[in-house]
Design a protein around this motif. Structure first.
Motif, PDB file in Angstrom:
ATOM      1  N   ASP A   1       2.600   2.588 -10.041  1.00 46.00           N
ATOM      2  CA  ASP A   1       1.612   3.219 -10.930  1.00 46.00           C
ATOM      3  C   ASP A   1       1.094   4.561 -11.094  1.00 46.00           C
ATOM      4  OD1 ASP A   1       2.327   0.462 -11.832  1.00 46.00           O
ATOM      5  OD2 ASP A   1       1.543  -0.311 -10.539  1.00 46.00           O
ATOM      6  N   GLY A   2       2.241   5.906 -10.064  1.00 44.33           N
ATOM      7  CA  GLY A   2       1.463   7.094  -9.962  1.00 44.33           C
ATOM      8  C   GLY A   2       0.038   7.164  -9.108  1.00 44.33           C
ATOM      9  N   ASN A   3       0.461   6.428  -7.254  1.00 42.55           N
ATOM     10  CA  ASN A   3       0.390   6.175  -6.565  1.00 42.55           C
ATOM     11  C   ASN A   3       1.126   6.526  -5.502  1.00 42.55           C
ATOM     12  OD1 ASN A   3      -2.983   7.208  -7.242  1.00 42.55           O
ATOM     13  ND2 ASN A   3      -2.174   4.159  -7.630  1.00 42.55           N
ATOM     14  N   LEU A   4       0.833   6.919  -4.367  1.00 38.19           N
ATOM     15  CA  LEU A   4       1.984   6.969  -2.873  1.00 38.19           C
ATOM     16  C   LEU A   4       0.965   6.051  -1.999  1.00 38.19           C
ATOM     17  CD1 LEU A   4       2.618  11.085  -3.432  1.00 38.19           C
ATOM     18  CD2 LEU A   4       3.840   8.893  -3.431  1.00 38.19           C
ATOM     19  N   TYR A   5       2.215   5.515  -1.437  1.00 36.51           N
ATOM     20  CA  TYR A   5       1.939   4.345  -0.391  1.00 36.51           C
ATOM     21  C   TYR A   5       2.221   4.577   1.046  1.00 36.51           C
ATOM     22  CZ  TYR A   5      -0.768   2.860  -4.566  1.00 36.51           C
ATOM     23  OH  TYR A   5      -1.677   2.233  -5.571  1.00 36.51           O
ATOM     24  N   PRO A   6       2.145   4.104   2.163  1.00 37.49           N
ATOM     25  CA  PRO A   6       3.060   4.147   2.868  1.00 37.49           C
ATOM     26  C   PRO A   6       4.144   2.828   3.270  1.00 37.49           C
ATOM     27  CG  PRO A   6       0.885   4.062   3.980  1.00 37.49           C
ATOM     28  CD  PRO A   6       1.180   4.754   2.479  1.00 37.49           C
ATOM     29  N   ILE A   7       5.150   3.326   3.535  1.00 35.08           N
ATOM     30  CA  ILE A   7       6.672   2.182   3.480  1.00 35.08           C
ATOM     31  C   ILE A   7       7.037   2.697   4.862  1.00 35.08           C
ATOM     32  CG2 ILE A   7       7.977   3.194   2.219  1.00 35.08           C
ATOM     33  CD1 ILE A   7       7.665  -0.157   1.553  1.00 35.08           C
ATOM     34  N   PRO A   8       7.153   1.729   5.694  1.00 32.18           N
ATOM     35  CA  PRO A   8       7.140   0.243   5.635  1.00 32.18           C
ATOM     36  C   PRO A   8       5.283  -0.198   5.605  1.00 32.18           C
ATOM     37  CG  PRO A   8       8.372   0.144   7.643  1.00 32.18           C
ATOM     38  CD  PRO A   8       8.114   1.731   7.196  1.00 32.18           C
ATOM     39  N   ILE A   9       5.117  -1.130   4.642  1.00 25.48           N
ATOM     40  CA  ILE A   9       3.941  -1.571   4.107  1.00 25.48           C
ATOM     41  C   ILE A   9       3.129  -2.002   5.621  1.00 25.48           C
ATOM     42  CG2 ILE A   9       2.689  -4.146   3.426  1.00 25.48           C
ATOM     43  CD1 ILE A   9       5.038  -3.997   1.703  1.00 25.48           C
ATOM     44  N   ASN A  10       2.063  -1.418   5.351  1.00 27.54           N
ATOM     45  CA  ASN A  10       0.824  -1.307   6.999  1.00 27.54           C
ATOM     46  C   ASN A  10      -0.506  -1.462   6.101  1.00 27.54           C
ATOM     47  OD1 ASN A  10       0.430   1.447   5.635  1.00 27.54           O
ATOM     48  ND2 ASN A  10       1.170   2.041   7.155  1.00 27.54           N
ATOM     49  N   ARG A  11      -1.352  -1.531   7.120  1.00 26.35           N
ATOM     50  CA  ARG A  11      -3.018  -1.944   6.602  1.00 26.35           C
ATOM     51  C   ARG A  11      -3.297  -0.209   5.224  1.00 26.35           C
ATOM     52  NH1 ARG A  11      -8.434  -0.926   7.603  1.00 26.35           N
ATOM     53  NH2 ARG A  11      -7.631   1.500   9.302  1.00 26.35           N
ATOM     54  N   THR A  12      -2.396   0.494   5.639  1.00 25.90           N
ATOM     55  CA  THR A  12      -3.529   1.465   4.704  1.00 25.90           C
ATOM     56  C   THR A  12      -2.480   0.939   3.348  1.00 25.90           C
ATOM     57  OG1 THR A  12      -2.750   2.773   6.346  1.00 25.90           O
ATOM     58  CG2 THR A  12      -3.253   4.032   4.262  1.00 25.90           C
TER      59      THR A  12
ATOM     60  N   LEU B   1       3.643  -8.161  -3.677  1.00 27.48           N
ATOM     61  CA  LEU B   1       4.808  -7.498  -2.995  1.00 27.48           C
ATOM     62  C   LEU B   1       5.898  -7.143  -3.163  1.00 27.48           C
ATOM     63  CD1 LEU B   1       2.109  -7.203   0.247  1.00 27.48           C
ATOM     64  CD2 LEU B   1       1.931  -4.962  -1.024  1.00 27.48           C
ATOM     65  N   CYS B   2       6.633  -7.244  -2.837  1.00 24.14           N
ATOM     66  CA  CYS B   2       7.741  -8.360  -2.898  1.00 24.14           C
ATOM     67  C   CYS B   2       7.784  -7.686  -4.440  1.00 24.14           C
ATOM     68  CB  CYS B   2       8.279  -9.456  -2.823  1.00 24.14           C
ATOM     69  SG  CYS B   2       9.734  -9.611  -3.103  1.00 24.14           S
ATOM     70  N   ASN B   3       7.244  -7.564  -5.519  1.00 24.29           N
ATOM     71  CA  ASN B   3       7.905  -7.177  -7.096  1.00 24.29           C
ATOM     72  C   ASN B   3       7.677  -5.773  -6.597  1.00 24.29           C
ATOM     73  OD1 ASN B   3       8.913  -9.797  -7.180  1.00 24.29           O
ATOM     74  ND2 ASN B   3       7.065 -10.529  -8.317  1.00 24.29           N
ATOM     75  N   ARG B   4       6.080  -5.690  -6.098  1.00 29.21           N
ATOM     76  CA  ARG B   4       6.183  -4.133  -5.825  1.00 29.21           C
ATOM     77  C   ARG B   4       7.208  -2.356  -5.513  1.00 29.21           C
ATOM     78  NH1 ARG B   4       0.395  -2.621  -8.071  1.00 29.21           N
ATOM     79  NH2 ARG B   4      -0.295  -4.715  -8.692  1.00 29.21           N
ATOM     80  N   PHE B   5       7.219  -3.373  -4.488  1.00 24.16           N
ATOM     81  CA  PHE B   5       8.354  -2.649  -3.809  1.00 24.16           C
ATOM     82  C   PHE B   5       9.542  -2.856  -3.304  1.00 24.16           C
ATOM     83  CE2 PHE B   5       3.209  -1.984  -1.859  1.00 24.16           C
ATOM     84  CZ  PHE B   5       3.349  -1.145  -2.065  1.00 24.16           C
ATOM     85  N   PHE B   6       9.644  -3.978  -3.675  1.00 22.99           N
ATOM     86  CA  PHE B   6      11.588  -4.574  -2.754  1.00 22.99           C
ATOM     87  C   PHE B   6      11.924  -4.238  -4.535  1.00 22.99           C
ATOM     88  CE2 PHE B   6       8.633  -5.189   1.377  1.00 22.99           C
ATOM     89  CZ  PHE B   6       9.436  -4.690   1.997  1.00 22.99           C
ATOM     90  N   ARG B   7      11.840  -5.134  -4.841  1.00 26.04           N
ATOM     91  CA  ARG B   7      12.829  -5.772  -6.023  1.00 26.04           C
ATOM     92  C   ARG B   7      13.181  -5.051  -6.877  1.00 26.04           C
ATOM     93  NH1 ARG B   7      13.975 -11.184  -7.115  1.00 26.04           N
ATOM     94  NH2 ARG B   7      11.304 -11.763  -6.303  1.00 26.04           N
TER      95      ARG B   7
ATOM     96  N   LEU C   1      17.593  -3.668  -6.092  1.00 21.04           N
ATOM     97  CA  LEU C   1      18.128  -4.224  -7.278  1.00 21.04           C
ATOM     98  C   LEU C   1      19.054  -2.175  -7.913  1.00 21.04           C
ATOM     99  CD1 LEU C   1      19.366  -5.536 -10.406  1.00 21.04           C
ATOM    100  CD2 LEU C   1      17.418  -4.967 -11.295  1.00 21.04           C
ATOM    101  N   LYS C   2      18.055  -1.205  -7.457  1.00 14.43           N
ATOM    102  CA  LYS C   2      18.912  -0.119  -7.830  1.00 14.43           C
ATOM    103  C   LYS C   2      19.978   0.017  -7.018  1.00 14.43           C
ATOM    104  CE  LYS C   2      15.092   2.536  -8.614  1.00 14.43           C
ATOM    105  NZ  LYS C   2      14.451   3.536  -8.539  1.00 14.43           N
ATOM    106  N   GLN C   3      19.435  -0.232  -6.254  1.00 11.34           N
ATOM    107  CA  GLN C   3      20.074   0.287  -4.651  1.00 11.34           C
ATOM    108  C   GLN C   3      21.255  -0.255  -4.362  1.00 11.34           C
ATOM    109  OE1 GLN C   3      19.445   3.125  -2.516  1.00 11.34           O
ATOM    110  NE2 GLN C   3      21.125   2.379  -0.871  1.00 11.34           N
ATOM    111  N   TRP C   4      21.320  -1.669  -4.570  1.00  9.50           N
ATOM    112  CA  TRP C   4      22.333  -2.437  -4.295  1.00  9.50           C
ATOM    113  C   TRP C   4      23.146  -3.103  -6.076  1.00  9.50           C
ATOM    114  CZ3 TRP C   4      24.496  -2.170   0.538  1.00  9.50           C
ATOM    115  CH2 TRP C   4      23.375  -2.247   1.475  1.00  9.50           C
TER     116      TRP C   4
ATOM    117  N   ASP D   1      10.502   2.798 -10.753  1.00 10.26           N
ATOM    118  CA  ASP D   1      10.622   3.674 -12.305  1.00 10.26           C
ATOM    119  C   ASP D   1      11.909   4.527 -12.119  1.00 10.26           C
ATOM    120  OD1 ASP D   1       9.597   4.770 -10.352  1.00 10.26           O
ATOM    121  OD2 ASP D   1       7.311   5.133 -11.811  1.00 10.26           O
ATOM    122  N   GLN D   2      12.119   5.790 -12.629  1.00  4.74           N
ATOM    123  CA  GLN D   2      13.487   6.531 -12.866  1.00  4.74           C
ATOM    124  C   GLN D   2      14.875   5.574 -11.993  1.00  4.74           C
ATOM    125  OE1 GLN D   2      12.397   9.110 -13.316  1.00  4.74           O
ATOM    126  NE2 GLN D   2       9.723   9.217 -13.144  1.00  4.74           N
TER     127      GLN D   2
END
Length: 362
Positions: free
Chosen positions: A89-100, A144-150, A154-157, A274-275
């Motif tokens: 959604d236009g923002n950048l977040y650390p991955i793996p998911i952490n406190r930040t 978090l699953c739907n936002r970061f992983f699902r 789907l694209k990767q595999w 996206d993309q």
């Protein structure tokens, strides 16, 4: 000339096997169908003078002192801790998911214990972790699953999380502190002069001959040898007797940006939702190279093309085991490496597998 060993493939598995065998007095021929050594870890200067990885980013990390010390014979190192962000959604977040990640995403101000409590409150526990979806939902919950992983999965595999074996998602941790390193291994370095320079030193032993742009199926009938170390796809070796093993492939869009010193704030940015591409990597983060411009690569997963990733599903593992039975019954051939063993290996794991294979041969 008669060779003690013919090694098919000049990537990590083949090069390490060649060096160890040659050092122990064996006459070794290394062949590769490509026109370069290094396999997918091959790197080179692009036309603008930026060191790139043509086959996508390769970041070395290992917890094994033995493997690190072995490779240190052939390269100096540059300390590098890889960082990855997810573009959501236009923002950048650390991955793996952490406190930040959690505080920024949900506009919270949780401390470490509160972050652990939050994750405990959203988890969806599973009695048995049979799929990657089970792993992720039991770790971080549905949102978090739907936002970061699902979407990324789907694209990767080309498969939903529920269709992938649990081991894929188990590779990605979840943290309650602010550690934003992608890996936490004790040894995180990049070869200071690049991977190709390291491979050149591994293969420069006088007992090693290298032939590139060479097909093993053509060569095998016209040279003499005692033993083959095969690092290519195991199903190809047996002419796809039981059908092809499924692999996920990739295509790469390499882009140079003149006059742009830095394109993104971390080595890799993932695009889960996206993309068409899954991620963008900027090579100067990885190499530390100083250059007025920068070069990036976008990765597009594909169902057809060069085999990159074995697809971890039970039926694929069953098919591999049929080929593995043939391999074990084949005299004077050793199968080692990601494609030959149909395993989702990191580079250090391939080195470890090669060292183990040579110990058995010797």
């Amino acid at each position: 000339m008669k060779y003690d060993f013919v090694i098919v493939g000049a990537g990590f598995a083949g090069a390490v096997c060649a060096e160890r065998l040659a050092t122990n007095g064996q006459r070794v021929l290394v062949i590769d169908k490509r026109n370069h050594i290094g396999g997918n870890a091959f790197d080179c200067m692009d036309e603008h003078g930026v060191l790139i990885h043509p086959y996508g980013p390769h970041i070395f990390h290992t917890g094994s002192k033995r493997i690190f010390e072995y490779l240190s014979r052939f390269t100096d190192w540059r300390f590098y801790e890889h960082r990855v962000q997810a573009h959501i959604d236009g923002n950048l977040y650390p991955i793996p998911i952490n406190r930040t990640t959690i505080n920024k995403l949900y506009h919270l101000d949780l401390n470490e214990q509160e972050t652990a409590d939050y994750l405990a409150s959203v988890r969806e526990p599973r009695e048995r972790l049979t799929s990657s979806e089970d792993v992720v939902l039991s770790s971080v919950g549905r949102d978090l699953c739907n936002r970061f992983f699902r979407g990324y999965t789907l694209k990767q595999w080309g498969l939903d999380l529920s269709e992938l074996s649990a081991g894929v998602a188990a590779r990605i941790p979840t943290r309650t502190n602010d550690d934003d390193r992608y890996f936490t291994d004790a040894f995180q370095f990049m070869p200071a002069q690049g991977y190709t320079a390291m491979f050149e030193k591994i293969l420069e032993h006088p007992n090693i001959e290298v032939r590139l742009s060479t097909d093993f199926h053509v060569l095998r009938s016209i040279i003499e040898y005692d033993h083959v170390v095969y690092t290519g796809p195991i199903d190809a070796y047996f002419d796809y007797r039981f059908g092809k093993l499924p692999y996920r492939s990739l295509s790469f869009q390499h882009i140079h940006l003149s006059g742009v010193e830095r394109f993104q704030s971390s080595g890799t940015v993932n695009y889960p939702n996206d993309q068409e591409y899954t991620r963008i990597t900027e090579f100067k983060h990885l190499t530390g190279q100083q250059h007025a411009g920068t070069s990036i690569v976008k990765e597009y997963p594909r169902s057809e093309g060069e085999p990159y990733y074995p697809i971890p599903r039970p039926e694929n593992e069953a098919l591999f085991q049929r080929y593995n039975e043939l391999a074990e019954a084949t005299a004077n051939v050793t199968f080692v490496g990601r494609l030959a063993q149909y395993r989702y290996y990191n580079m250090d794991q391939v080195v470890g597998a090669a060292l183990k294979a040579v110990e058995a041969l010797l």
